[in-house]
Design a protein around this motif. Structure first.
Motif: not given
Length: 425
Positions: A228-238, A289-292
């Motif tokens: 799922i996160m790959t399909a989103m083109n990755g996420i930005d996480v702090y 989860m917040k980033a998603v």
């Protein structure tokens, strides 16, 4: 001789005036007509676009169609050429929108037949665009290829409380080793072991313990989360600290990290790199989860990527939320493009040793004994999102716009003014 020359010149002028040739006009009009028919058919079938956007696009379609016909009928060559250019723009734009609606319509139909809509615990359904609700996230500690090779333990346990009116989301994390009374046998055990007996047991156990209704659940394994996160083109996480994964050769910087699906998965799984171990891992799971949620609710993702996201889930994710309810949520976000206020909390406690029901009673095992005050505080936090004050509701209703255009402008303005990422407090 002179007369012949004039006739030749006149014929050449007529040929030039006739450019482009008549068949080109006919072909252009036929193509435009077919695309227009396909557009309006999908507009009716899909019922996806917000009302104001539907009106705007329809007006643009009609205006371009009339303008192109006017240009084609002109005696001036340059106007007819402009007409051909307009026809190309018209067909390209309309084909794109029509294809988007076709793909989305097909995806929603597919969702109704998908394996992600699971049988099992009956959802305590609500009007998901108007009433608050709880979603229980249970993450199974397996990859897809490990299914059936071992018992399914609930490694990630999180209650996502959503209020679609106030646009607030609260993530309540529960450590995997939390010592609770299992619903079925009324014996004390680790929460993670409830997953062995099925998602029903996990939901009922948490409802008994916290006294909150869990309207829906989402169950996924490591493969589902990664895909799922790959399909989103990755996420930005702090990340508040710099660390290395003890499971894979991944390094995470202090500050913002753009993570691929695999990198985000191991970011959320890591605990040996921290002194707090599982406590820090819970916080990192909340950051992921917040980033998603932030990525999922962004205009670019909701308009272009959610079909790919649903495909990526495959057989690695199940939920009891209906296709109709998911569709309504997607439509709402597409229309309002709102920013969600995502808050976090977690059950605090301390590690101890005690007997657990699912294992041998001849020895004690490491468990996480929850602090009653923390449990009460988290319960109150969930209640505050589910039951907002009258003043919050009134303010939310004033700020809630039904206009796609207005919300798109606000979203663009916020991105320009506030920047891509804000510092985490």
């Amino acid at each position: 001789m002179k007369q012949a020359s004039e006739k030749k010149k006149h014929a050449l002028d007529e040929k030039r005036r006739a450019f482009p040739r008549k068949p080109a006009y006919i072909a252009a009009l036929v193509v435009m007509g077919l695309v227009t028919v396909a557009f309006f058919i999908m507009l009716i079938l899909a019922d996806l676009l917000p009302p104001d956007l539907t009106i705007i696009i329809s007006m643009i379609v009609i205006a371009l169609l009339l303008l192109t016909c006017f240009m084609f009928s002109s005696r001036h060559k340059w106007k007819r050429i402009v007409g051909i250019c307009l026809a190309i723009i018209f067909v390209g734009m309309l084909a794109f929108v029509t294809n988007f609606m076709r793909c989305t319509y097909a995806m929603f139909n597919k969702m109704g037949e998908s394996t992600i809509i699971a049988e099992g615990p009956i959802a305590k359904g609500v009007s998901v665009t108007e009433e608050p609700f709880n979603v229980y996230i249970t993450g199974i500690d397996q990859f897809a290829y490990e299914k059936g090779m071992d018992l399914e333990r609930s490694d990630v346990n999180m209650i996502v409380t959503v209020n679609p009116v106030t646009r607030k989301v609260l993530l309540t994390s529960i450590p995997r080793d939390t010592y609770v009374k299992l619903h079925s046998i009324q014996e004390m055990d680790k929460l993670t072991h409830s997953g062995v007996y099925g998602v029903d047991e996990t939901l009922n156990t948490v409802e008994d313990w916290l006294g909150v209704d869990l309207n829906y659940y989402v169950k996924m394994n490591f493969t589902g989360a990664r895909n799922i996160m790959t399909a989103m083109n990755g996420i930005d996480v702090y990340s508040p600290v710099e660390f290395d994964s003890s499971l894979k050769n991944y390094h995470y910087n202090k500050g913002w990290n753009h993570l691929s699906g695999k990198e985000a998965l191991y970011f959320a799984r890591e605990r040996k790199a921290f002194e707090g171990q599982d406590s820090i891992r819970v916080e990192n799971q909340q950051r992921v989860m917040k980033a998603v949620i932030k990525k999922m609710t962004s205009s670019s993702t909701i308009l272009t990527r959610y079909g790919a996201i649903m495909d990526a889930a495959g057989d690695n994710l199940t939920t009891n939320m209906s296709a109709e309810e998911m569709t309504e949520l997607v439509k709402m976000q597409m229309t309002e493009l709102c920013e969600w206020d995502v808050q976090t909390q977690k059950i605090e406690g301390e590690y101890d040793e005690d007997y657990v029901a699912s294992l041998t009673q001849s020895q004690k095992f490491s468990i996480y004994r929850p602090d009653p005050a923390s449990v009460s505080s988290c319960r109150d936090g969930i209640s505050s999102i589910l039951n907002p004050k009258a003043s919050e509701l009134e303010e939310a209703r004033k700020n809630r716009s039904k206009s796609f255009v207005v919300n798109m402008a606000k979203s663009a303005y916020d991105r320009v003014v506030n920047g891509k990422n804000e510092e985490e407090e």
